[in-house]
Design an enzyme around this catalytic site. Structure first.
Site, PDB file in Angstrom:
ATOM      1  N   GLU A 254     -15.946   3.479   7.001  1.00 35.29           N
ATOM      2  CA  GLU A 254     -16.680   4.429   7.654  1.00 35.29           C
ATOM      3  C   GLU A 254     -16.661   5.815   6.968  1.00 35.29           C
ATOM      4  O   GLU A 254     -15.541   6.264   6.335  1.00 35.29           O
ATOM      5  CB  GLU A 254     -15.823   4.791   8.974  1.00 35.29           C
ATOM      6  CG  GLU A 254     -16.173   3.629   9.961  1.00 35.29           C
ATOM      7  CD  GLU A 254     -15.700   4.048  11.439  1.00 35.29           C
ATOM      8  OE1 GLU A 254     -15.610   3.020  12.081  1.00 35.29           O
ATOM      9  OE2 GLU A 254     -14.995   5.230  11.530  1.00 35.29           O
TER      10      GLU A 254
ATOM     11  N   TYR B 237      -9.315 -10.087  10.166  1.00 39.48           N
ATOM     12  CA  TYR B 237      -9.216 -10.974   8.961  1.00 39.48           C
ATOM     13  C   TYR B 237      -8.750 -12.103   9.177  1.00 39.48           C
ATOM     14  O   TYR B 237      -9.432 -13.117   8.452  1.00 39.48           O
ATOM     15  CB  TYR B 237      -7.905 -10.219   8.173  1.00 39.48           C
ATOM     16  CG  TYR B 237      -8.348  -8.905   7.425  1.00 39.48           C
ATOM     17  CD1 TYR B 237      -9.390  -8.708   6.603  1.00 39.48           C
ATOM     18  CD2 TYR B 237      -7.616  -7.652   7.713  1.00 39.48           C
ATOM     19  CE1 TYR B 237      -9.740  -7.621   5.818  1.00 39.48           C
ATOM     20  CE2 TYR B 237      -8.128  -6.489   7.253  1.00 39.48           C
ATOM     21  CZ  TYR B 237      -8.961  -6.411   6.143  1.00 39.48           C
ATOM     22  OH  TYR B 237      -9.296  -5.313   5.631  1.00 39.48           O
TER      23      TYR B 237
ATOM     24  N   TYR C 227     -11.981   8.640  17.468  1.00 40.05           N
ATOM     25  CA  TYR C 227     -13.027   8.051  16.582  1.00 40.05           C
ATOM     26  C   TYR C 227     -13.100   6.447  16.832  1.00 40.05           C
ATOM     27  O   TYR C 227     -13.820   5.788  16.255  1.00 40.05           O
ATOM     28  CB  TYR C 227     -12.664   8.052  15.225  1.00 40.05           C
ATOM     29  CG  TYR C 227     -13.077   9.767  14.822  1.00 40.05           C
ATOM     30  CD1 TYR C 227     -14.664   9.989  14.544  1.00 40.05           C
ATOM     31  CD2 TYR C 227     -12.295  10.569  15.120  1.00 40.05           C
ATOM     32  CE1 TYR C 227     -14.940  11.268  14.187  1.00 40.05           C
ATOM     33  CE2 TYR C 227     -12.962  11.920  15.222  1.00 40.05           C
ATOM     34  CZ  TYR C 227     -14.015  12.247  14.313  1.00 40.05           C
ATOM     35  OH  TYR C 227     -14.609  13.452  14.411  1.00 40.05           O
TER      36      TYR C 227
ATOM     37  N   HIS D   1      -1.389   0.495   5.473  1.00 39.73           N
ATOM     38  CA  HIS D   1      -1.679   1.623   6.196  1.00 39.73           C
ATOM     39  C   HIS D   1      -0.875   2.590   6.532  1.00 39.73           C
ATOM     40  O   HIS D   1      -0.664   3.157   7.806  1.00 39.73           O
ATOM     41  CB  HIS D   1      -2.038   0.850   7.441  1.00 39.73           C
ATOM     42  CG  HIS D   1      -3.421  -0.130   7.409  1.00 39.73           C
ATOM     43  ND1 HIS D   1      -4.112  -0.567   8.739  1.00 39.73           N
ATOM     44  CD2 HIS D   1      -3.778  -0.691   6.499  1.00 39.73           C
ATOM     45  CE1 HIS D   1      -4.753  -1.437   8.049  1.00 39.73           C
ATOM     46  NE2 HIS D   1      -4.675  -1.587   6.991  1.00 39.73           N
TER      47      HIS D   1
ATOM     48  N   GLN E 190       1.070  -1.293  -0.117  1.00 40.67           N
ATOM     49  CA  GLN E 190      -0.119  -0.041  -0.008  1.00 40.67           C
ATOM     50  C   GLN E 190       0.797   1.272   0.061  1.00 40.67           C
ATOM     51  O   GLN E 190       0.396   2.343  -0.164  1.00 40.67           O
ATOM     52  CB  GLN E 190      -0.869   0.133   1.188  1.00 40.67           C
ATOM     53  CG  GLN E 190      -1.892  -1.397   1.209  1.00 40.67           C
ATOM     54  CD  GLN E 190      -3.019  -1.168   2.402  1.00 40.67           C
ATOM     55  OE1 GLN E 190      -2.715  -0.597   3.635  1.00 40.67           O
ATOM     56  NE2 GLN E 190      -3.589  -2.346   2.544  1.00 40.67           N
TER      57      GLN E 190
END
Length: 381
Positions: A254, A275, A264, A152, A90
């Site tokens: 979200e 997962y 949050y 991430h 990523q």
């Protein structure tokens, strides 16, 4: 005067969290009366896009290159001084933003992953675009602590009216990934870490004045909000509210109304599941934590986020548009004047949508996540 402006801006974002129990949302019905027109292609896995003051478009490639759209063709932009890009998983060259005060020799801001598989982080750089090349690139900020792996990194950028910059940071990765002797995802609740937060910085990469958590013992002064998993879209609406989309695991993507100083909840509050085990992560609602405005189950793979003010679709004004990687669509989210979600509908694209933006011409644009990434414009049918 600047302190007054900053304080007023922050006060407008310190909104009390909603208390109503949220029900997860599935894929919405199809939108009608639109079509996607291909504009250009040729960027390898594009990630972010930003318009220059002269109307031309800059697009980043996750592989570590920058591209300029002039007419209907992309050309590579030479870059002088860019740090080595850790382009794996990523990670890569990610978002891009243009300083809103500049008309010539524009300051361009980009996020990228730097380092190695064993020690990497999200990095913010700034360069000067002279119309042909991006030069004088320098590193303004690096996320701490370092992490390992290729997951991430975040990371969206959003300039505020006072020229401060919001920068989203992912939590560092999925289990069994660890940072500092704890699961990486638990860093989102650690105010001594940048992981899993939105940062608010000056345009030189320093902690912005009056950040809401700066006075809290042990908190890093850059943190604006925390408890985020991996924000992939961020935009400011006409009322000054900040919206963000973020990935949840196995369900629970979200849409959040970002409020300065708020938690949050990730990973204590979530609609997602692990997962590996498929067990729920946290609880859907935790007292004292800010609930999302939408939780999508199953996950669309929420990506870039736009707020529409154009004239081409008058019925869409005041709506958010969220890209979808897994769902291969764009979701229109209608809001009322108070920022409450009214309805949703989807624009099926048929390809992974990485970013969605409103251009200076008032049209919605999207870019697809492919080896030959495609730029498209949404127009009336």
């Amino acid at each position: 005067m600047l302190r007054t402006t900053v304080a007023a801006c922050l006060a407008s974002l310190l909104i009390a969290p909603a208390s109503a129990a949220l029900q997860p949302s599935d894929a919405p019905p199809a939108a009608k009366g639109w079509r996607a027109v291909p504009i250009a292609d040729g960027v390898n896995h594009p990630w972010g896009m930003a318009w220059l003051p002269d109307g031309r478009l800059l697009v980043t490639s996750k592989s570590g290159t920058l591209h300029l759209l002039s007419g209907k063709k992309f050309s590579a932009v030479p870059m002088e001084g860019l740090p080595s890009v850790f382009a794996s998983g990523q990670g890569g060259l990610l978002d891009i933003a243009v300083h809103p005060a500049d008309k010539r020799n524009v300051r361009v801001y980009m996020t990228l992953s730097t380092g190695t598989a064993n020690a990497n982080r999200t990095t913010l750089v700034q360069g000067i675009f002279d119309g042909k090349k991006l030069h004088s690139i320098k590193t303004l900020f690096q996320v701490q602590p370092d992490k390992s792996g290729t997951e991430h990194f975040g990371s969206r950028l959003l300039f505020m009216p006072d020229n401060t910059l919001l920068m989203s940071i992912g939590d560092g990765g999925n289990p069994p990934r660890q940072i500092g002797g704890m699961l990486a995802r638990d860093q989102a609740q650690n105010l001594g870490s940048h992981q899993g937060s939105i940062l608010r910085l000056t345009d030189t990469g320093k902690p912005a004045a009056a950040n809401p958590l700066a006075a809290r013992p042990g908190a890093l002064p850059e943190i604006f909000s925390y408890g985020h998993r991996n924000i992939q879209g961020m935009v400011r609406d006409a009322a000054g509210r900040i919206w963000a989309t973020e990935h949840g695991p196995r369900g629970g993507d979200e849409l959040n109304l970002v409020q300065g100083g708020q938690n949050y909840g990730w990973p204590l509050q979530s609609f997602g599941a692990d997962y590996r085990t498929a067990e729920p992560i946290g609880k859907p609602e935790v007292p004292g934590m800010t609930a999302p405005k939408i939780a999508w189950v199953p996950s669309p793979g929420a990506s870039g986020l736009a707020y529409y003010t154009g004239s081409h679709f008058p019925q869409w004004r005041g709506s958010l548009f969220s890209g979808g990687l897994a769902s291969m669509d764009v979701r229109r989210i209608a809001l009322d004047k108070g920022g409450n979600v009214l309805t949703q509908e989807r624009l099926a694209i048929g390809q992974r949508v990485r970013d969605v933006r409103q251009g200076p011409d008032g049209h919605l644009y999207l870019i697809t996540d492919e080896a030959n990434g495609r730029l498209m414009r949404i127009v009336p049918e």
